[in-house]
Write an enzyme that holds these catalytic residues in place. Structure first.
Site, PDB file in Angstrom:
ATOM      1  N   HIS A 261       0.912  -1.133   0.006  1.00  0.00           N
ATOM      2  CA  HIS A 261      -0.171   0.040  -0.035  1.00  0.00           C
ATOM      3  C   HIS A 261       0.921   1.380  -0.122  1.00  0.00           C
ATOM      4  CE1 HIS A 261      -3.973  -1.924   1.090  1.00  0.00           C
ATOM      5  NE2 HIS A 261      -3.066  -2.910   1.611  1.00  0.00           N
TER       6      HIS A 261
ATOM      7  N   ASN B 149     -10.305  -2.538   2.679  1.00  0.00           N
ATOM      8  CA  ASN B 149     -10.123  -2.667   1.062  1.00  0.00           C
ATOM      9  C   ASN B 149     -11.510  -2.330   0.581  1.00  0.00           C
ATOM     10  OD1 ASN B 149      -7.471  -3.160   1.338  1.00  0.00           O
ATOM     11  ND2 ASN B 149      -7.567  -5.309   1.005  1.00  0.00           N
TER      12      ASN B 149
ATOM     13  N   HIS C 168      -3.504   0.853  11.914  1.00  0.00           N
ATOM     14  CA  HIS C 168      -3.474  -0.364  12.544  1.00  0.00           C
ATOM     15  C   HIS C 168      -4.761  -1.058  12.918  1.00  0.00           C
ATOM     16  CE1 HIS C 168      -2.130  -3.530  14.795  1.00  0.00           C
ATOM     17  NE2 HIS C 168      -1.921  -2.899  16.058  1.00  0.00           N
TER      18      HIS C 168
HETATM   19  C1  HEM Z   1      -7.963  -8.145   5.114  1.00  0.00           C
HETATM   20  C2  HEM Z   1      -6.674  -8.292   4.899  1.00  0.00           C
HETATM   21  C3  HEM Z   1      -5.864  -6.872   4.632  1.00  0.00           C
HETATM   22  C4  HEM Z   1      -6.494  -5.635   4.544  1.00  0.00           C
HETATM   23  C5  HEM Z   1      -7.762  -5.203   4.193  1.00  0.00           C
HETATM   24  C6  HEM Z   1      -5.478  -4.846   4.529  1.00  0.00           C
HETATM   25  C7  HEM Z   1      -5.202  -3.529   4.308  1.00  0.00           C
HETATM   26  C8  HEM Z   1      -4.353  -2.597   4.545  1.00  0.00           C
HETATM   27  C9  HEM Z   1      -4.222  -1.192   4.167  1.00  0.00           C
HETATM   28  C10 HEM Z   1      -5.571  -0.267   3.847  1.00  0.00           C
HETATM   29  C11 HEM Z   1      -2.985  -0.858   4.350  1.00  0.00           C
HETATM   30  C12 HEM Z   1      -2.736   0.691   4.042  1.00  0.00           C
HETATM   31  C13 HEM Z   1      -2.865   1.562   5.147  1.00  0.00           C
HETATM   32  C14 HEM Z   1      -2.492   2.852   4.844  1.00  0.00           C
HETATM   33  O1  HEM Z   1      -3.180   3.454   4.046  1.00  0.00           O
HETATM   34  O2  HEM Z   1      -1.520   3.694   5.640  1.00  0.00           O
HETATM   35  C15 HEM Z   1      -2.067  -1.753   4.922  1.00  0.00           C
HETATM   36  C16 HEM Z   1      -0.897  -1.652   4.948  1.00  0.00           C
HETATM   37  C17 HEM Z   1      -0.111  -2.496   5.388  1.00  0.00           C
HETATM   38  N1  HEM Z   1      -0.767  -3.983   5.837  1.00  0.00           N
HETATM   39 FE1  HEM Z   1      -2.365  -4.750   5.444  1.00  0.00          FE
HETATM   40  N2  HEM Z   1      -4.310  -5.742   4.758  1.00  0.00           N
HETATM   41  C18 HEM Z   1      -4.367  -6.931   5.025  1.00  0.00           C
HETATM   42  C19 HEM Z   1      -3.695  -7.985   5.261  1.00  0.00           C
HETATM   43  C20 HEM Z   1      -2.530  -7.776   6.005  1.00  0.00           C
HETATM   44  C21 HEM Z   1      -1.966  -8.777   6.513  1.00  0.00           C
HETATM   45  C22 HEM Z   1      -2.374 -10.391   6.678  1.00  0.00           C
HETATM   46  C23 HEM Z   1      -0.564  -8.208   6.921  1.00  0.00           C
HETATM   47  C24 HEM Z   1       0.560  -8.886   7.598  1.00  0.00           C
HETATM   48  C25 HEM Z   1       0.480 -10.014   8.447  1.00  0.00           C
HETATM   49  C26 HEM Z   1      -0.734  -6.942   6.585  1.00  0.00           C
HETATM   50  C27 HEM Z   1       0.311  -6.076   6.752  1.00  0.00           C
HETATM   51  C28 HEM Z   1       0.525  -4.669   6.296  1.00  0.00           C
HETATM   52  C29 HEM Z   1       1.462  -3.958   6.423  1.00  0.00           C
HETATM   53  C30 HEM Z   1       2.889  -4.241   6.857  1.00  0.00           C
HETATM   54  C31 HEM Z   1       1.226  -2.529   6.016  1.00  0.00           C
HETATM   55  C32 HEM Z   1       2.071  -1.362   5.743  1.00  0.00           C
HETATM   56  C33 HEM Z   1       1.666  -0.618   6.930  1.00  0.00           C
HETATM   57  C34 HEM Z   1       2.418   0.968   7.072  1.00  0.00           C
HETATM   58  O3  HEM Z   1       3.637   0.923   6.629  1.00  0.00           O
HETATM   59  O4  HEM Z   1       1.926   1.726   7.511  1.00  0.00           O
HETATM   60  N3  HEM Z   1      -1.781  -6.606   6.012  1.00  0.00           N
HETATM   61  N4  HEM Z   1      -2.982  -2.848   4.803  1.00  0.00           N
END
Ligand code: HEM
Length: 734
Positions: free
Chosen positions: A89, A162, A353
């Site tokens: 993202h 999402n 988060h």
């Molecule tokens: C339903 C499943 C998931 C959704 C809807 C989702 C959604 C998102 C969204 C919207 C962001 C961006 C947030 C922003 O705009 O700053 C993000 C970032 C991220 N997601 Fe997820 N994600 C999902 C699953 C996962 C899983 C399973 C992991 C790890 C175990 C993960 C790890 C991360 C990480 C590391 C970031 C970067 C955060 C940052 O640097 O601020 N995500 N995710």
């Protein structure tokens, strides 16, 4: 030293309106006012600078001197201006706004921001693509992040969702594998922001649990026309807890008030070149122009007792609860009304988060959610440089923060208390713990027991029923787009065995889908046994136990899954219409359409051979918004060409004008032309001006300033696209 009885009794303010105002003020205070307007230039230590143009040298032609602290400070800061981009993202755009609930939700949840219809809770919303780098195109075929930070008076609540209601994998332990597969390939960093490559489909073809999600990702949902025109989903099942401690399951939805709309893949690829910032710009400009994007928050509620009554597991993030099984109740409205002042400070530094929750909302044991609860804080420690990222203005809670956490990189707060531990007597026992009935968070006392195993619930293994449900719920047009997307994506895969494995997966979803994709790839459907479909089996597992299996009876198609079926709005609000003109264009023709667009809250943009002004037939000056060089049909929703003999004569000499018309037609958009302009249709290869009226999106006037033409044009724009035309233009889809 305060006695327990003197302490604030509750975190809920006596007067909610007052707290609302306070919240806004606190956010205002966090905004940086140091614009420097009317101020002198200084170093970071506040020393005034006399010369910001020349380094300090030994003589006018001499070498620079190390003692130049002004130069060194400036360059050192510059050298450190970048932070790591998000691991996923990375590309995003954001806006501020507010959320207001329609009516008190006390029977379902005690969350304070869901109680008072007069209260505006400030929000910050960041939209993103998943796979591309920070500088990649907005129009990648990809899932869009839809992350909402609510600054509630009980603390921050992040709904990190999402625009697709399911996910690729069922368990967070697979997330690094999924992301490594979809990111550019490691040896050559190709392709950028695209899933159309071998490693992604290699992984997917070995991971049948992703079938449902890839159907969504190959649908038009992955190509939104605007971030303002897409749905959002919390995906996981969460819990609502009311003041009596009663828990119910809840799924969150965001419903866009402008309806859902998408672009065609061909268009998306052109936009990626013409304006890679298309979505970001659209969001920014809409808010600057006062067209505030709005969504309704919807909830699907399931009673605890009904948890096991579905043929799918509520804890499985690859499954939806169809809206025709549990309807969505719309409970409040989100409005985005202010652009960030500084992209880096706000959009880049915001830290979402799923673990940021408030009393009245709680988690479930969804294994993907559970993993996310660990991952986000962990990643922010590296991306934002340490444990104090909650002190960055955009991340600060508007509810006051009091605890004994101290120090760490870039600590902002100057804590004054001597006692930074609990229990203490030196600090009067403060900050004290807050009872649940006074606003303290208490986890729902869910009963949990079981052997320690690495396993999944039985219903998780039904990998195809909902993929089939999704496909069956689409219109023919949307099915065509899914077929075409698979042909494109798998067509970019080099290893033929991967394509074949994917056909095996698609065959389980819908045979006709698999056959059509196979035909486009010049392959036939695999026959006979291909071995087990799911090859990702633990070392000591019995492969048979891990194979997909249907559970329960097939679910009825759900119209809400189709963009075309569920978007019935007749509004053309905020749509951009190109008006192609040159000197001598007809005033009456022009004005009647401009007026209609304005009264329908759409935007007419003048496109001419060059920038500056054109002179109308009545010698009025008309400002040109875009020249044919800077505009492109893909940046608009529809096209109008007013009459005026000399205007048309000039346009017919412009290959870019003819191409504009041709491309608008190709992308199935509405085109209205005055009678004089009909010849441009012919030059663009639009046979018989749209086959003598058969194409409802090609409108020609019979007389000047034709009111009927205008109303038909508005109706055609409201339909978004004239899909019948697509079949005519694309024999491959027939
Ligand atoms: C339903 C499943 C998931 C959704 C809807 C989702 C959604 C998102 C969204 C919207 C962001 C961006 C947030 C922003 O705009 O700053 C993000 C970032 C991220 N997601 Fe997820 N994600 C999902 C699953 C996962 C899983 C399973 C992991 C790890 C175990 C993960 C790890 C991360 C990480 C590391 C970031 C970067 C955060 C940052 O640097 O601020 N995500 N995710």
């Amino acid at each position: 030293m305060k006695k327990q009885s003197e302490r604030k009794p509750s975190r809920h303010p006596a007067n909610p309106a007052e707290s609302d105002d306070q919240n806004k003020k606190r956010l205002d205070l966090l905004r940086n006012n140091e614009s420097g307007l009317g101020e002198g230039l200084t170093t970071n230590q506040g020393t005034a600078i006399t010369d910001n143009q020349n380094t300090l040298k030994a003589g006018p032609r001499g070498p620079s001197l190390l003692e130049d602290f002004i130069f060194r400070e400036k360059i050192t800061h510059f050298d450190h201006e970048r932070i790591p981009e998000r691991v996923v993202h990375a590309r995003g755009a954001a806006a501020h706004g507010y959320f207001r609930v329609y009516e008190p939700m006390a029977s379902l949840t005690r969350a304070s921001f869901l109680q008072d219809p007069t209260k505006e809770t400030p929000v910050f919303v960041r939209f993103s693509t998943v796979a591309g780098s920070r500088g990649s195109s907005d129009l990648a075929r990809d899932v869009r992040g839809f992350a909402v930070k609510f600054y509630t008076d009980e603390g921050v609540f992040d709904l990190v969702g999402n625009n697709i209601p399911v996910f690729f994998i069922q368990d967070a332990i697979k997330f690094p594998d999924l992301i490594h597969a979809v990111k550019p390939e490691p040896h050559n960093e190709i392709p950028q922001a695209a899933s159309a490559h071998d490693t992604f489909w290699d992984f997917i073809s070995l991971m049948p649990e992703s079938a449902h999600m890839v159907l969504w990702a190959m649908s038009d949902r992955a190509l939104p026309r605007s971030l303002r025109m897409m749905e959002g989903f919390g995906i996981h099942t969460f819990r609502f807890i009311n003041a009596d401690g009663i828990s119910r399951f809840v799924k969150f939805h965001w419903k866009p008030l402008l309806g859902m709309h998408s672009v065609l893949w061909d268009e998306a690829q052109i936009i990626s070149g013409k304006d890679p910032d298309f979505h970001r710009r659209d969001l920014y400009e809409s808010i600057e122009g006062g067209d505030f994007p709005e969504w309704e928050l919807g909830v699907q509620i399931v009673e605890e007792a009904d948890e096991d009554s579905f043929p799918f597991d509520l804890l499985d993030p690859t499954k939806i609860i169809p809206e025709n099984v549990v309807p969505v109740r719309r409970i409040g409205r989100l409005v985005l009304n202010r652009n960030p002042d500084n992209f880096f400070a706000e959009t880049e530094q915001v830290a979402f988060h799923p673990g940021h929750i408030v009393p009245g909302i709680d988690f479930t044991a969804d294994p993907l959610l559970q993993g996310r609860l660990f991952s986000y804080t962990d990643t922010q420690l590296i991306r934002l440089g340490g444990p104090n990222f909650h002190e960055i203005p955009i991340n600060r809670s508007v509810a006051e923060v009091h605890n004994n956490q101290r120090d760490g990189h870039m600590r902002q707060t100057i804590n004054k208390s001597r006692a930074a531990y609990d229990p203490n007597s030196l600090g009067g026992g403060c900050p004290f713990q807050v009872g649940a009935n006074q606003g303290g968070f208490a986890s729902f006392a869910e009963k949990v027991s079981g052997a320690k195993v690495r396993a999944r619930g039985e219903k998780f293994f039904d990998h195809f029923s909902q993929a089939t449900l999704f496909y069956n719920s689409q219109t023919e047009t949307e099915k065509d787009h899914i077929v075409s997307a698979f042909r494109f994506e798998l067509g970019k895969v080099e290893v033929v065995d991967i394509r074949k494995r994917m056909l095996g997966i698609l065959g389980q979803v819908d045979k006709s889908l698999a056959e059509r994709v196979a035909a486009g790839l010049g392959l036939s459907l695999p026959t006979g046994s291909q071995g087990p479909l799911n090859k990702s089996v633990p070392a000591d597992g019995n492969p048979e136990d891990f194979q997909p299996r249907a559970i329960g009876t097939a679910l009825k198609p759900s119209p809400e899954l189709s963009i075309i079926r569920s978007t019935t709005s007749e509004s053309i609000q905020t749509r951009r219409v190109a008006i192609l003109v040159a000197d001598g264009c007809d005033d009456a023709d022009l004005n009647i359409v401009l007026d209609a667009l304005t009264s329908n809250k759409a935007q007419g943009k003048i496109v001419g051979p060059r920038l500056g002004y054109v002179r109308t037939r009545e010698n009025n000056e008309l400002k040109v918004h875009f020249s044919l060089l800077t505009a492109s049909s893909v940046l608009f929703d529809a096209l109008y060409i007013p009459g005026g003999a000399s205007s048309i004569a000039s346009l017919r000499q412009e290959p870019a004008a003819i191409e504009f018309v041709r491309e608008t037609y190709k992308h199935c958009k509405a085109i209205a032309v005055s009678r004089e302009a009909s010849e441009l249709l012919a030059l663009a290869g639009i046979a018989d001006g749209g086959r003598r009226g058969e194409d409802e999106g090609i409108l020609t006037s019979t007389n000047a300033a034709d009111q009927k033409l205008v109303s038909n044009f508005v109706a055609a724009i409201a339909r978004h696209r004239i899909w019948k035309r697509e079949k005519l233009l694309r024999p491959d889809l027939r």
